[in-house]
Design a protein around this motif. Structure first.
Motif, PDB file in Angstrom:
ATOM      1  N   PRO A 215       0.845  -1.059  -0.367  1.00  0.00           N
ATOM      2  CA  PRO A 215       0.156  -0.169   0.173  1.00  0.00           C
ATOM      3  C   PRO A 215       0.835   1.188  -0.166  1.00  0.00           C
ATOM      4  CG  PRO A 215      -0.207  -1.252   2.028  1.00  0.00           C
ATOM      5  CD  PRO A 215       0.856  -1.758   1.327  1.00  0.00           C
ATOM      6  N   ALA A 216       0.414   2.600  -0.768  1.00  0.00           N
ATOM      7  CA  ALA A 216       1.155   3.780  -0.835  1.00  0.00           C
ATOM      8  C   ALA A 216      -0.150   4.632   0.366  1.00  0.00           C
ATOM      9  CB  ALA A 216       1.931   4.167  -1.901  1.00  0.00           C
ATOM     10  N   GLN A 217       1.018   6.180   0.348  1.00  0.00           N
ATOM     11  CA  GLN A 217       0.417   6.861   0.909  1.00  0.00           C
ATOM     12  C   GLN A 217       0.080   8.250  -0.269  1.00  0.00           C
ATOM     13  OE1 GLN A 217      -0.676   8.501   4.879  1.00  0.00           O
ATOM     14  NE2 GLN A 217      -2.634   7.989   4.234  1.00  0.00           N
ATOM     15  N   ASP A 218      -0.738   8.773  -0.572  1.00  0.00           N
ATOM     16  CA  ASP A 218      -0.177  10.017  -1.770  1.00  0.00           C
ATOM     17  C   ASP A 218      -0.039  11.474  -0.422  1.00  0.00           C
ATOM     18  OD1 ASP A 218      -0.509  11.542  -3.708  1.00  0.00           O
ATOM     19  OD2 ASP A 218      -2.210  11.194  -4.874  1.00  0.00           O
ATOM     20  N   HIS A 219       0.485  12.366  -1.100  1.00  0.00           N
ATOM     21  CA  HIS A 219       0.017  13.489  -0.464  1.00  0.00           C
ATOM     22  C   HIS A 219      -1.028  14.127  -1.193  1.00  0.00           C
ATOM     23  CE1 HIS A 219       2.923  11.878   1.768  1.00  0.00           C
ATOM     24  NE2 HIS A 219       2.820  12.795   3.359  1.00  0.00           N
ATOM     25  N   LYS A 220      -1.852  14.889  -1.349  1.00  0.00           N
ATOM     26  CA  LYS A 220      -2.962  15.691  -2.534  1.00  0.00           C
ATOM     27  C   LYS A 220      -3.174  17.191  -2.462  1.00  0.00           C
ATOM     28  CE  LYS A 220      -5.803  12.290  -4.818  1.00  0.00           C
ATOM     29  NZ  LYS A 220      -5.982  10.559  -4.185  1.00  0.00           N
ATOM     30  N   ARG A 221      -2.624  17.305  -1.347  1.00  0.00           N
ATOM     31  CA  ARG A 221      -2.999  19.103  -1.582  1.00  0.00           C
ATOM     32  C   ARG A 221      -1.509  19.816  -1.746  1.00  0.00           C
ATOM     33  NH1 ARG A 221      -6.920  21.120   1.396  1.00  0.00           N
ATOM     34  NH2 ARG A 221      -8.518  19.754   1.990  1.00  0.00           N
ATOM     35  N   ILE A 222      -1.731  21.105  -2.498  1.00  0.00           N
ATOM     36  CA  ILE A 222      -0.252  21.736  -2.340  1.00  0.00           C
ATOM     37  C   ILE A 222       1.174  22.011  -1.652  1.00  0.00           C
ATOM     38  CG2 ILE A 222      -1.346  23.927  -2.888  1.00  0.00           C
ATOM     39  CD1 ILE A 222       1.318  22.454  -5.090  1.00  0.00           C
ATOM     40  N   PRO A 239       4.952   1.180   2.688  1.00  0.00           N
ATOM     41  CA  PRO A 239       4.139   0.743   2.907  1.00  0.00           C
ATOM     42  C   PRO A 239       4.012   2.282   3.868  1.00  0.00           C
ATOM     43  CG  PRO A 239       5.825  -1.085   4.054  1.00  0.00           C
ATOM     44  CD  PRO A 239       6.548   0.362   3.602  1.00  0.00           C
ATOM     45  N   VAL A 240       2.540   1.792   4.804  1.00  0.00           N
ATOM     46  CA  VAL A 240       1.768   2.506   4.652  1.00  0.00           C
ATOM     47  C   VAL A 240       1.316   2.276   6.429  1.00  0.00           C
ATOM     48  CG1 VAL A 240      -1.313   3.444   5.572  1.00  0.00           C
ATOM     49  CG2 VAL A 240       0.844   3.456   3.219  1.00  0.00           C
ATOM     50  N   PRO A 241       1.793   2.613   7.250  1.00  0.00           N
ATOM     51  CA  PRO A 241       1.521   1.785   8.616  1.00  0.00           C
ATOM     52  C   PRO A 241       0.517   2.064   9.462  1.00  0.00           C
ATOM     53  CG  PRO A 241       3.966   3.546   8.903  1.00  0.00           C
ATOM     54  CD  PRO A 241       2.780   3.485   7.120  1.00  0.00           C
ATOM     55  N   VAL A 242      -0.117   3.031   8.786  1.00  0.00           N
ATOM     56  CA  VAL A 242      -1.984   2.557   9.305  1.00  0.00           C
ATOM     57  C   VAL A 242      -2.387   1.647   9.054  1.00  0.00           C
ATOM     58  CG1 VAL A 242      -2.241   5.069  10.336  1.00  0.00           C
ATOM     59  CG2 VAL A 242      -2.685   4.534   7.875  1.00  0.00           C
ATOM     60  N   PHE A 243      -2.258   1.016   8.019  1.00  0.00           N
ATOM     61  CA  PHE A 243      -2.299   0.602   7.158  1.00  0.00           C
ATOM     62  C   PHE A 243      -1.703  -1.180   7.766  1.00  0.00           C
ATOM     63  CE2 PHE A 243      -2.982  -2.398   2.837  1.00  0.00           C
ATOM     64  CZ  PHE A 243      -4.416  -1.958   3.226  1.00  0.00           C
ATOM     65  N   ALA A 244      -2.227  -2.072   8.550  1.00  0.00           N
ATOM     66  CA  ALA A 244      -1.607  -3.526   8.733  1.00  0.00           C
ATOM     67  C   ALA A 244      -1.689  -4.421   7.653  1.00  0.00           C
ATOM     68  CB  ALA A 244      -1.986  -3.939   9.606  1.00  0.00           C
ATOM     69  N   PRO A 245      -0.952  -5.484   7.748  1.00  0.00           N
ATOM     70  CA  PRO A 245      -0.905  -6.548   6.479  1.00  0.00           C
ATOM     71  C   PRO A 245      -2.110  -7.248   6.202  1.00  0.00           C
ATOM     72  CG  PRO A 245       1.141  -5.851   7.447  1.00  0.00           C
ATOM     73  CD  PRO A 245       0.376  -5.829   8.201  1.00  0.00           C
ATOM     74  N   ALA A 246      -2.801  -7.580   7.456  1.00  0.00           N
ATOM     75  CA  ALA A 246      -3.910  -8.288   7.264  1.00  0.00           C
ATOM     76  C   ALA A 246      -5.607  -7.853   7.338  1.00  0.00           C
ATOM     77  CB  ALA A 246      -4.869  -8.427   8.702  1.00  0.00           C
ATOM     78  N   MET A 247      -4.853  -6.250   7.128  1.00  0.00           N
ATOM     79  CA  MET A 247      -5.730  -5.518   5.883  1.00  0.00           C
ATOM     80  C   MET A 247      -5.951  -5.777   4.588  1.00  0.00           C
ATOM     81  SD  MET A 247      -8.199  -2.663   6.544  1.00  0.00           S
ATOM     82  CE  MET A 247      -7.835  -1.386   8.010  1.00  0.00           C
ATOM     83  N   ALA A 248      -4.541  -5.677   3.912  1.00  0.00           N
ATOM     84  CA  ALA A 248      -4.281  -5.578   2.678  1.00  0.00           C
ATOM     85  C   ALA A 248      -5.061  -6.575   2.089  1.00  0.00           C
ATOM     86  CB  ALA A 248      -3.238  -6.040   2.310  1.00  0.00           C
ATOM     87  N   SER A 394      13.384   1.724   6.571  1.00  0.00           N
ATOM     88  CA  SER A 394      12.225   2.587   7.084  1.00  0.00           C
ATOM     89  C   SER A 394      11.529   3.777   6.480  1.00  0.00           C
ATOM     90  CB  SER A 394      13.172   2.495   8.895  1.00  0.00           C
ATOM     91  OG  SER A 394      13.899   3.673   8.553  1.00  0.00           O
ATOM     92  N   ILE A 395      10.828   3.987   6.754  1.00  0.00           N
ATOM     93  CA  ILE A 395      10.356   5.369   6.518  1.00  0.00           C
ATOM     94  C   ILE A 395      11.312   6.914   6.635  1.00  0.00           C
ATOM     95  CG2 ILE A 395       8.242   6.700   6.015  1.00  0.00           C
ATOM     96  CD1 ILE A 395       7.228   4.458   6.006  1.00  0.00           C
ATOM     97  N   PRO A 396      11.215   6.495   7.964  1.00  0.00           N
ATOM     98  CA  PRO A 396      12.846   7.628   8.595  1.00  0.00           C
ATOM     99  C   PRO A 396      13.987   7.654   7.138  1.00  0.00           C
ATOM    100  CG  PRO A 396      11.354   7.085  10.423  1.00  0.00           C
ATOM    101  CD  PRO A 396      11.442   6.117   9.273  1.00  0.00           C
ATOM    102  N   LEU A 397      14.216   6.637   6.775  1.00  0.00           N
ATOM    103  CA  LEU A 397      15.275   6.539   6.176  1.00  0.00           C
ATOM    104  C   LEU A 397      15.363   7.150   4.742  1.00  0.00           C
ATOM    105  CD1 LEU A 397      16.656   3.372   7.721  1.00  0.00           C
ATOM    106  CD2 LEU A 397      17.813   5.853   8.050  1.00  0.00           C
ATOM    107  N   ALA A 398      13.538   6.188   4.576  1.00  0.00           N
ATOM    108  CA  ALA A 398      13.907   6.512   2.797  1.00  0.00           C
ATOM    109  C   ALA A 398      13.469   7.722   2.901  1.00  0.00           C
ATOM    110  CB  ALA A 398      11.980   5.963   2.093  1.00  0.00           C
ATOM    111  N   LEU A 399      12.783   8.416   3.813  1.00  0.00           N
ATOM    112  CA  LEU A 399      12.234  10.122   3.264  1.00  0.00           C
ATOM    113  C   LEU A 399      13.900  10.352   3.064  1.00  0.00           C
ATOM    114  CD1 LEU A 399       9.455  10.550   5.573  1.00  0.00           C
ATOM    115  CD2 LEU A 399       9.442  11.096   3.829  1.00  0.00           C
TER     116      LEU A 399
END
Ligand code: AMP
Ligand code: GLY
Length: 431
Positions: A215-222, A239-248, A394-399
């Motif tokens: 899963p991915a999360q977009d940022h729509k606002r400018i 991936p998206v931390p609020v989205f547990a693998p069971a959710m997929a 991790s997401i912090p390292l990717a950022l």
């Protein structure tokens, strides 16, 4: 394998970049591509842009036949909604991308909403209007907040979230009377406003089986902190931390598979990638919208995490063999930041020279979106100009990789969000 890739944005640069890593690739033509796709290289394969527009169906069919193409990959929704995949298939070509009828899942919100309703796919409650006065009376009757949607394609701008009845009335008039989106506003969907975190989930499909991506999360606002108008997307992470693998798994079972089965049963088999834009509401995940293609910029963070051969997956979808393919994802994370022109998402200048593109790094890549070559230099040619993706454990390292890679890049009027992924770093698990 000889491939024709249709489109010219960051999504297509990312698809080309990943396909160029496949040992099976012999030739990749991008029609029309951008300055980034023109620079793609692969050992043992010819890669080149072709000056054929994505909306020129006849020229694309002719090109595919002349160049003995084994697989056509269609990136954007416009050519899909116009029936490009049908014309190519009529000539016996293998295509990754849905037919015009199947693409209505995105190109007609009325079709999409009514389809979800008859198939029991969870989505916001809604009503459809063709008559302005009736729609107006309805918004004044309602007690709960609503969202107004032009039914047809509107480049991501056809959804209005009014803050009060007077804003709703203005939006309705612009869409239905002034026709700011043209015939896309002939029908309007008025729907219940939902709330919760948003997630994009993509399902590869051959029309029968479905395999989900991370899963991915977009940022729509400018602007930072989700302020300002909506855009095509200013950054993403996966991936998206609020989205547990069971959710997929749950969404594959309760949303993507029923959608693919429903389309097939209704005589509109869907081949390609089905994009579910989801809201994780208190009552469970619900579909905001379906799209008939990869998200941009979401795919720029999904593909760096794909460990399998993309070309093999796309070909398996196009030829009905997806269930025979095992898809592997990296355990790491990726994040991307869009560098946009000043003025975007409104009017913006183009032709501005871009510098600092040559610094190659092992943990990032600069995908081109709105760029072209002019007198031997790379210049801006769109609202979203570049999409800088970084990856790591991790997401912090990717950022960190993504923001570091932006460092040397400059063009006049460049704007980007400084808060991509901030929520991912602070949010909790949504099981
Ligand atoms: P769309 O173009 O359909 O993805 O909509 C654009 C954005 O509008 C979505 O990403 C959501 O943030 C928001 N949105 C659309 N529909 C709803 C809804 N029913 N309730 C709340 N927000 C919505
Ligand atoms: N980033 C959202 C979309 O591609 O529609």
């Amino acid at each position: 394998m000889r491939v024709l890739l249709v489109g010219s944005g960051g999504r297509e640069h990312a698809l080309g970049w990943k396909m160029a890593q496949s040992p099976r690739l012999k030739a990749l033509y991008i029609a029309p591509g951008n300055a980034g796709t023109a620079r793609l290289r692969a050992d043992g394969a010819e890669i080149a842009n072709l000056p054929v527009k994505a909306d020129d169906k006849n020229a694309l069919v002719q090109t595919a036949l002349e160049r003995k193409i084994d697989l056509v990959v269609i990136g954007p929704e416009g050519p899909l909604a116009a029936g490009l995949a049908d014309d190519l298939r009529a000539k016996g070509l293998a295509v990754f991308g849905p037919s015009q009828a199947a693409a209505e899942i995105e190109s007609s919100k009325v079709f999409s909403k009514e389809f979800m309703q008859r198939r029991g796919i969870p989505t916001a409650k809604f009503s459809v209007f063709r008559d302005y006065d009736r729609a107006l009376a309805y918004i004044h009757e309602l007690e709960h907040p609503i969202v107004i949607k032009a039914s047809g394609l509107a480049a991501g701008k056809g959804v209005i979230i009014p803050e009060n009845p007077s804003q709703a009335e203005t939006a309705l008039r612009q869409i239905m009377v002034e026709k700011v989106f043209g015939p896309s506003g002939d029908d309007v969907v008025l729907e219940e406003r939902m709330s919760g975190p948003e997630v994009s989930l993509f399902g590869f499909t051959d029309g029968n089986s479905v395999q989900v991506t991370v899963p991915a999360q977009d940022h729509k606002r400018i602007f930072d902190n989700d302020r300002g108008p909506n855009t095509g997307g200013m950054g993403a992470y996966a991936p998206v931390p609020v989205f547990a693998p069971a959710m997929a798994e749950k969404i594959q079972r309760s949303i993507l598979q029923p959608a693919i089965d429903g389309l097939r049963e209704e005589g509109r088999p869907f081949v390609g990638v089905l994009f579910a834009g989801l809201m994780l509401t208190a009552q469970g995940p619900k579909v905001i919208e379906f799209n008939c293609r990869f998200g941009d910029p979401e795919v720029q963070v999904i593909l760096p995490l794909l460990e399998s051969d993309l070309l093999e997956i796309l070909m398996a979808c196009a030829t009905g063999h997806l269930s025979e393919v095992q898809i592997h994802w990296s355990k790491g994370a990726a994040a991307c930041v869009v560098l946009a022109s000043e003025g975007y998402p409104g009017k913006y200048p183009s032709g501005r020279p871009i510098s600092g593109l040559d610094a190659a790094r092992p943990d990032s890549f600069v995908f081109h979106a709105g760029t072209r070559e002019q007198d031997g230099r790379i210049v801006t040619s769109g609202g979203r100009v570049l999409c800088v993706t970084g990856w790591g454990e991790s997401i912090p390292l990717a950022l960190k990789s993504a923001y570091t890679a932006i460092g040397p890049i400059r063009f006049e009027g460049m704007q980007y969000r400084k808060d991509i992924g901030r929520l991912a770093v602070t949010s909790t698990l949504h099981a």
